[in-house]
Design a protein around this motif. Sequence first.
Motif, short mmCIF file in Angstrom:
data_model
loop_
_atom_site.label_atom_id
_atom_site.label_comp_id
_atom_site.label_asym_id
_atom_site.label_seq_id
_atom_site.Cartn_x
_atom_site.Cartn_y
_atom_site.Cartn_z
N ILE A 279 0.85 -1.20 0.00
CA ILE A 279 0.00 0.00 0.00
C ILE A 279 0.88 1.24 0.00
O ILE A 279 1.87 1.31 0.73
CB ILE A 279 -0.94 0.03 1.23
CG1 ILE A 279 -1.94 -1.13 1.17
CG2 ILE A 279 -1.68 1.36 1.30
CD1 ILE A 279 -2.86 -1.21 2.39
N LEU A 280 0.53 2.22 -0.84
CA LEU A 280 1.16 3.54 -0.83
C LEU A 280 0.04 4.56 -0.71
O LEU A 280 -0.81 4.66 -1.60
CB LEU A 280 1.95 3.78 -2.11
CG LEU A 280 2.56 5.18 -2.27
CD1 LEU A 280 3.62 5.43 -1.21
CD2 LEU A 280 3.12 5.37 -3.66
N GLY A 281 0.03 5.31 0.40
CA GLY A 281 -1.02 6.30 0.62
C GLY A 281 -0.44 7.69 0.74
O GLY A 281 0.69 7.88 1.22
N GLU A 282 -1.22 8.69 0.33
CA GLU A 282 -0.74 10.07 0.37
C GLU A 282 -0.38 10.51 1.77
O GLU A 282 0.58 11.24 1.99
CB GLU A 282 -1.79 11.03 -0.21
CG GLU A 282 -1.30 12.47 -0.16
CD GLU A 282 -2.28 13.46 -0.75
OE1 GLU A 282 -1.87 14.59 -1.04
OE2 GLU A 282 -3.46 13.11 -0.90
N GLU A 283 -1.15 10.06 2.75
CA GLU A 283 -0.96 10.56 4.11
C GLU A 283 -0.04 9.67 4.95
O GLU A 283 -0.08 9.70 6.17
CB GLU A 283 -2.32 10.73 4.81
CG GLU A 283 -3.33 11.54 4.03
CD GLU A 283 -2.79 12.88 3.51
OE1 GLU A 283 -1.80 13.40 4.06
OE2 GLU A 283 -3.35 13.39 2.53
N GLY A 284 0.80 8.87 4.29
CA GLY A 284 1.85 8.18 5.01
C GLY A 284 1.79 6.67 5.02
O GLY A 284 2.75 6.02 5.44
N ALA A 285 0.69 6.07 4.60
CA ALA A 285 0.62 4.60 4.58
C ALA A 285 1.65 4.06 3.60
O ALA A 285 1.73 4.49 2.45
CB ALA A 285 -0.78 4.15 4.17
N SER A 286 2.45 3.10 4.05
CA SER A 286 3.48 2.52 3.19
C SER A 286 3.80 1.11 3.66
O SER A 286 4.34 0.92 4.74
CB SER A 286 4.74 3.38 3.20
OG SER A 286 5.73 2.85 2.35
N THR A 287 3.41 0.13 2.83
CA THR A 287 3.67 -1.27 3.11
C THR A 287 4.21 -1.91 1.85
O THR A 287 3.63 -1.72 0.77
CB THR A 287 2.38 -2.00 3.54
OG1 THR A 287 1.80 -1.31 4.65
CG2 THR A 287 2.66 -3.44 3.93
N ALA A 288 5.30 -2.66 1.95
CA ALA A 288 5.93 -3.22 0.75
C ALA A 288 5.07 -4.32 0.13
O ALA A 288 4.86 -4.36 -1.07
CB ALA A 288 7.31 -3.75 1.10
N GLY A 289 4.58 -5.26 0.94
CA GLY A 289 3.77 -6.35 0.42
C GLY A 289 4.60 -7.43 -0.23
O GLY A 289 5.78 -7.23 -0.57
N THR A 290 3.99 -8.60 -0.43
CA THR A 290 4.68 -9.74 -1.04
C THR A 290 3.90 -10.37 -2.19
O THR A 290 4.37 -11.31 -2.81
CB THR A 290 4.92 -10.83 0.03
OG1 THR A 290 3.66 -11.22 0.60
CG2 THR A 290 5.84 -10.32 1.14
N SER A 291 2.73 -9.85 -2.50
CA SER A 291 1.85 -10.49 -3.49
C SER A 291 2.08 -10.02 -4.92
O SER A 291 1.56 -10.61 -5.87
CB SER A 291 0.39 -10.21 -3.13
OG SER A 291 0.11 -8.82 -3.28
N GLY A 292 2.83 -8.92 -5.10
CA GLY A 292 2.97 -8.32 -6.42
C GLY A 292 1.94 -7.23 -6.68
O GLY A 292 2.04 -6.51 -7.67
#
Length: 282
Positions: free
Chosen positions: A85-98
Amino acid sequence: MTDEPRPESAAESPAESSAVLHDELLALGLEAARRAGELLRDRRPADLGVAATKSSAIDVVTEMDLAAEKLITGFLAERRPADGILGEEGASTAGTSGVRWVVDPIDGTVNYLYGRPDWSVSIAAEYAGETVVGVVAAPMRGETYHAVRGGGAFLDGEPVRCRPAPPMDRALVSTGFNYVHKVRAHQAEVARRLIPQVRDIRRGGSAAIDLCDLACGRLDGYFERGLNPWDLAAGDLIAREGGALTGSRPGRRPDGELTVAAAPGLFEPLQALLDELGAWHD
């Protein structure tokens, strides 16, 4: 008794597998945008104020931006925990699913702050680095736009298409302005030099809505400098699936330097003119 192997002819093809994934991502994007849109429309405080600023004192974040992003990212993480997830207000998770979700909880925050209707919730899903699903909900318009890569653009479930390209001097073009004063001053100069060469210029305040309006035939062209991935990911896909071309400087994809979008036939001269006018730099 054991299950027999599935016959080779009945195995799911890569295209079928992609279609299933895209359908799932679209359904989640539509539901997340609907929930966030209802929150933002129905629970906006009468005394809504600024919670923070970003690039300048007039580039604002409200408490509702934060609440909407939390709702969207929580909903998506619950249903697809392996996604990034990439969110404007700071959410950032790399993830593994593609899969990576690119989220703008309120595109057009200043409009929202002032009680103006042109703001939207923008949610895009990328797979292997390519945007495959885009959803833009505009609650105060009562409209939701969406696209799946290769499947066309839609407004409230009905297919839409951009307008045929007019001559440049009959083109209605939209743009936006940065919140950093030095950048705004140069953008105003570009607009001053452009306006005698087109029908007129509009400034709506939501890049996502502008790109969707282009896909729906409500604009002929659009350009803006300084967009972030969350500003344009969903709208760019919807515009392209609606028949528009999009890019940056000649030969490049839309980026933070410049985003240009228009119907084929208008895109090429508009892009060339904006490049000549220096719309890509401060």
